[in-house]
Design an enzyme around this catalytic site. Structure first.
Site, PDB file in Angstrom:
ATOM      1  N   GLY A  25       0.827  -1.220   0.000  1.00  8.16           N
ATOM      2  CA  GLY A  25       0.000   0.000   0.000  1.00  8.16           C
ATOM      3  C   GLY A  25       0.851   1.255   0.000  1.00  8.16           C
ATOM      4  O   GLY A  25       0.451   2.286   0.545  1.00  8.16           O
ATOM      5  N   GLY A  26       2.027   1.163  -0.631  1.00  6.55           N
ATOM      6  CA  GLY A  26       2.987   2.273  -0.601  1.00  6.55           C
ATOM      7  C   GLY A  26       2.551   3.502  -1.379  1.00  6.55           C
ATOM      8  O   GLY A  26       3.121   4.575  -1.207  1.00  6.55           O
ATOM      9  N   VAL A  30      -1.102   6.878   3.621  1.00  3.31           N
ATOM     10  CA  VAL A  30      -0.120   6.621   4.686  1.00  3.31           C
ATOM     11  C   VAL A  30       1.237   6.231   4.086  1.00  3.31           C
ATOM     12  O   VAL A  30       2.286   6.689   4.544  1.00  3.31           O
ATOM     13  CB  VAL A  30      -0.636   5.522   5.653  1.00  3.31           C
ATOM     14  CG1 VAL A  30       0.364   5.284   6.777  1.00  3.31           C
ATOM     15  CG2 VAL A  30      -2.000   5.912   6.226  1.00  3.31           C
ATOM     16  N   TYR A 154     -15.661  -4.059   7.040  1.00  3.63           N
ATOM     17  CA  TYR A 154     -14.289  -3.565   7.234  1.00  3.63           C
ATOM     18  C   TYR A 154     -13.828  -3.863   8.665  1.00  3.63           C
ATOM     19  O   TYR A 154     -12.706  -4.337   8.881  1.00  3.63           O
ATOM     20  CB  TYR A 154     -14.289  -2.061   6.968  1.00  3.63           C
ATOM     21  CG  TYR A 154     -12.990  -1.333   7.213  1.00  3.63           C
ATOM     22  CD1 TYR A 154     -11.966  -1.350   6.260  1.00  3.63           C
ATOM     23  CD2 TYR A 154     -12.788  -0.584   8.378  1.00  3.63           C
ATOM     24  CE1 TYR A 154     -10.786  -0.652   6.470  1.00  3.63           C
ATOM     25  CE2 TYR A 154     -11.612   0.117   8.589  1.00  3.63           C
ATOM     26  CZ  TYR A 154     -10.618   0.084   7.637  1.00  3.63           C
ATOM     27  OH  TYR A 154      -9.447   0.774   7.841  1.00  3.63           O
ATOM     28  N   LYS A 158     -10.657  -6.206   9.753  1.00  2.00           N
ATOM     29  CA  LYS A 158      -9.489  -5.589  10.398  1.00  2.00           C
ATOM     30  C   LYS A 158      -9.219  -6.199  11.770  1.00  2.00           C
ATOM     31  O   LYS A 158      -8.073  -6.414  12.154  1.00  2.00           O
ATOM     32  CB  LYS A 158      -9.710  -4.074  10.519  1.00  2.00           C
ATOM     33  CG  LYS A 158      -9.501  -3.328   9.209  1.00  2.00           C
ATOM     34  CD  LYS A 158      -8.006  -3.149   8.948  1.00  2.00           C
ATOM     35  CE  LYS A 158      -7.732  -2.498   7.620  1.00  2.00           C
ATOM     36  NZ  LYS A 158      -6.301  -2.358   7.347  1.00  2.00           N
ATOM     37  N   THR A 182      -6.338   6.675  14.363  1.00  2.00           N
ATOM     38  CA  THR A 182      -7.674   7.267  14.241  1.00  2.00           C
ATOM     39  C   THR A 182      -7.860   7.705  12.790  1.00  2.00           C
ATOM     40  O   THR A 182      -7.142   7.257  11.904  1.00  2.00           O
ATOM     41  CB  THR A 182      -7.794   8.470  15.191  1.00  2.00           C
ATOM     42  OG1 THR A 182      -6.682   9.330  14.937  1.00  2.00           O
ATOM     43  CG2 THR A 182      -7.790   8.047  16.644  1.00  2.00           C
ATOM     44  N   LYS A 205     -15.226  19.345  -1.503  1.00  2.00           N
ATOM     45  CA  LYS A 205     -16.534  19.998  -1.658  1.00  2.00           C
ATOM     46  C   LYS A 205     -16.431  21.506  -1.459  1.00  2.00           C
ATOM     47  O   LYS A 205     -17.084  22.285  -2.158  1.00  2.00           O
ATOM     48  CB  LYS A 205     -17.551  19.405  -0.667  1.00  2.00           C
ATOM     49  CG  LYS A 205     -18.027  18.023  -1.079  1.00  2.00           C
ATOM     50  CD  LYS A 205     -19.297  17.594  -0.344  1.00  2.00           C
ATOM     51  CE  LYS A 205     -19.033  17.120   1.043  1.00  2.00           C
ATOM     52  NZ  LYS A 205     -20.211  16.493   1.669  1.00  2.00           N
ATOM     53  N   ARG A 226     -14.703  13.163  16.385  1.00  2.00           N
ATOM     54  CA  ARG A 226     -13.620  12.354  15.820  1.00  2.00           C
ATOM     55  C   ARG A 226     -12.266  12.872  16.308  1.00  2.00           C
ATOM     56  O   ARG A 226     -12.088  14.078  16.514  1.00  2.00           O
ATOM     57  CB  ARG A 226     -13.610  12.430  14.275  1.00  2.00           C
ATOM     58  CG  ARG A 226     -14.823  11.831  13.572  1.00  2.00           C
ATOM     59  CD  ARG A 226     -14.856  10.309  13.667  1.00  2.00           C
ATOM     60  NE  ARG A 226     -15.993   9.726  12.953  1.00  2.00           N
ATOM     61  CZ  ARG A 226     -17.191   9.488  13.491  1.00  2.00           C
ATOM     62  NH1 ARG A 226     -17.426   9.783  14.758  1.00  2.00           N
ATOM     63  NH2 ARG A 226     -18.151   8.930  12.766  1.00  2.00           N
ATOM     64  N   ASP A 288     -24.986   9.945  10.114  1.00  2.00           N
ATOM     65  CA  ASP A 288     -23.955  10.451  11.033  1.00  2.00           C
ATOM     66  C   ASP A 288     -22.891   9.397  11.332  1.00  2.00           C
ATOM     67  O   ASP A 288     -21.804   9.715  11.791  1.00  2.00           O
ATOM     68  CB  ASP A 288     -24.597  10.838  12.372  1.00  2.00           C
ATOM     69  CG  ASP A 288     -24.943  12.320  12.432  1.00  2.00           C
ATOM     70  OD1 ASP A 288     -24.478  13.088  11.555  1.00  2.00           O
ATOM     71  OD2 ASP A 288     -25.669  12.711  13.371  1.00  2.00           O
TER      72      ASP A 288
END
Ligand code: NAP
Ligand code: GDP
Length: 332
Positions: A25-26, A30, A154, A158, A182, A205, A226, A288
């Site tokens: 996932g390079g 991240v 997911y 995980k 997070t 947006k 969050r 939400d």
């Protein structure tokens, strides 16, 4: 005894000199941040880094996974590759999130074991935590009850990484571990409005609303809370985990509980960073998601009491600047 010590010392020296790190996932949010921190700080002596994308191997396929591990023969792996998305993509595609991530994780961890990788650092997320829980949530509570319905595919996939890690340790004494970040944001994020996370979605947006002279539509009530982490801060913490953290049990990588913000506060920071002057509307017909997932960073603070996080408005400004400057190449 002296001979033994010398051999052991030479072996340890050999170990520090030889570290071939493969990052799955390079090419993602991240992975790109880790690459940039290494460019800025310089890799340590003896470290060799390989960044993979899905073009190097589809990690859902066991044979392709084996081939890429055989090609690079890593001693260490940072495992980031995953099907990733914001709340709304998760709600639409629970089955795909479950299957893709289960295959990828099983292939990567089993192949790492087969080719004798010394250490794997995989990536969980605070959105896999139980929905009904006490706060703050810590590392011991991952499996204490079902996750929020919106992203159960997911979340369960995980969570199973933690099961993998415990089982490889029990059976083979492997030091395979995981971090729990997070909500991450920064340059090279996925700015797709339908599929991405809240901050890249709001940045895109707001940029469009400013260009088109329309209102900014924030989805949901704006009340959920969050903890956000800047990708460059997370990258520095990843390097520490790879080089220093010795536990199989996972570790939460998060700003403090006091730095939790509402979606409304986050939207206001984006609006200020992009100097948006138009109307801001809250679309309460949209979901939400989980109200909050407040995570404790006490364990991290015990290890790294001095670590400083980039202030949220500064990190948002840098991310907005990156998006505006790289609009043509940004994922959107
Ligand atoms: P991202 O930007 O969407 O990048 C995903 C990476 O995975 C890309 O490099 C992609 O390669 C690769 N990938 C996807 N499917 C693959 C497959 N079948 N085979 C090989 N490679 C594949 O994701 P991210 O935000 O950097 O996330 C990195 C890790 O952090 C993930 O494990 C994620 O679950 C975790 N995490 C993310 C967040 C967040 O807020 N973003 C929060 C907590 C944890 P291509 O570029 O070639 O498609
Ligand atoms: P989560 O943190 O895993 O729930 O995922 P997100 O990063 O997608 O954040 C979802 C929260 O942000 C929910 O409360 C949404 O209602 C709110 N939100 C507001 N505007 C947006 C938007 O444009 N995109 C996304 N993904 N979420 C938004």
């Amino acid at each position: 005894r002296i001979v033994f010590f010398k051999i052991h010392w030479l072996f340890m020296q050999g170990e520090t000199r030889m570290m071939r790190v493969m990052v799955t996932g390079g090419s993602g949010l991240v992975g790109k941040a880790i690459e940039r921190v290494l460019q800025e700080e310089g890799a340590r002596e003896g470290e060799e880094w390989i960044f993979l994308t899905s073009k190097d191997a589809n990690l859902m396929d066991l044979e392709e996974t084996r081939a890429v591990f055989q090609k690079h023969r890593p001693t260490h792996v940072i495992h980031l590759a995953a099907m990733v998305g914001g709340l709304f993509k998760n709600m639409r595609q629970n089955l795909d999130f479950w299957r893709s991530n289960m295959y990828i994780n099983d292939n990567v961890l089993q192949t790492a074991h087969e080719v004798d990788v010394v250490k794997v650092v995989s990536c969980l997320s605070t959105c896999i935590f139980p929905d009904k829980t006490t706060y703050p949530i810590d590392e011991t509570m991952i499996h204490n009850g079902p996750p929020h319905d919106s992203n159960f595919g997911y979340a369960y996939a995980k969570r199973m990484i933690d099961v993998h890690n415990r089982a490889y340790f029990e059976k083979y004494d492997r030091r395979y571990t995981a971090v729990i970040p997070t909500n991450v944001f920064g340059p090279h994020d996925n700015f797709n409005i339908e599929d991405g996370h809240v901050l890249p979605g709001l940045i895109h947006k707001t940029y469009k609303a400013q260009k088109e002279g329309t209102a900014l539509h924030v989805w949901g009530s704006g009340r959920p809370l969050r903890q956000f982490i800047y990708s460059l801060d997370l990258a520095r913490l990843f390097l520490w985990v790879l080089r220093e953290y010795d536990e199989v049990d996972p570790i939460i990588l998060s700003v403090g509980e006091e730095d939790e913000v509402s979606i409304k506060e986050a939207a206001n920071v984006v609006v200020q960073a992009l100097e948006f002057k138009g109307e801001v509307v809250y679309d309460t017909s949209k979901a939400d998601g989980q109200f909050k997932k407040t995570a404790s960073n006490t364990k991290l603070r015990k290890y790294l009491p001095e670590f400083t996080f980039t202030p949220f408005p500064e990190a948002i400004k840098k991310t907005c600047d990156w998006f505006v400057d790289n609009y043509d190449i940004a994922r959107k």
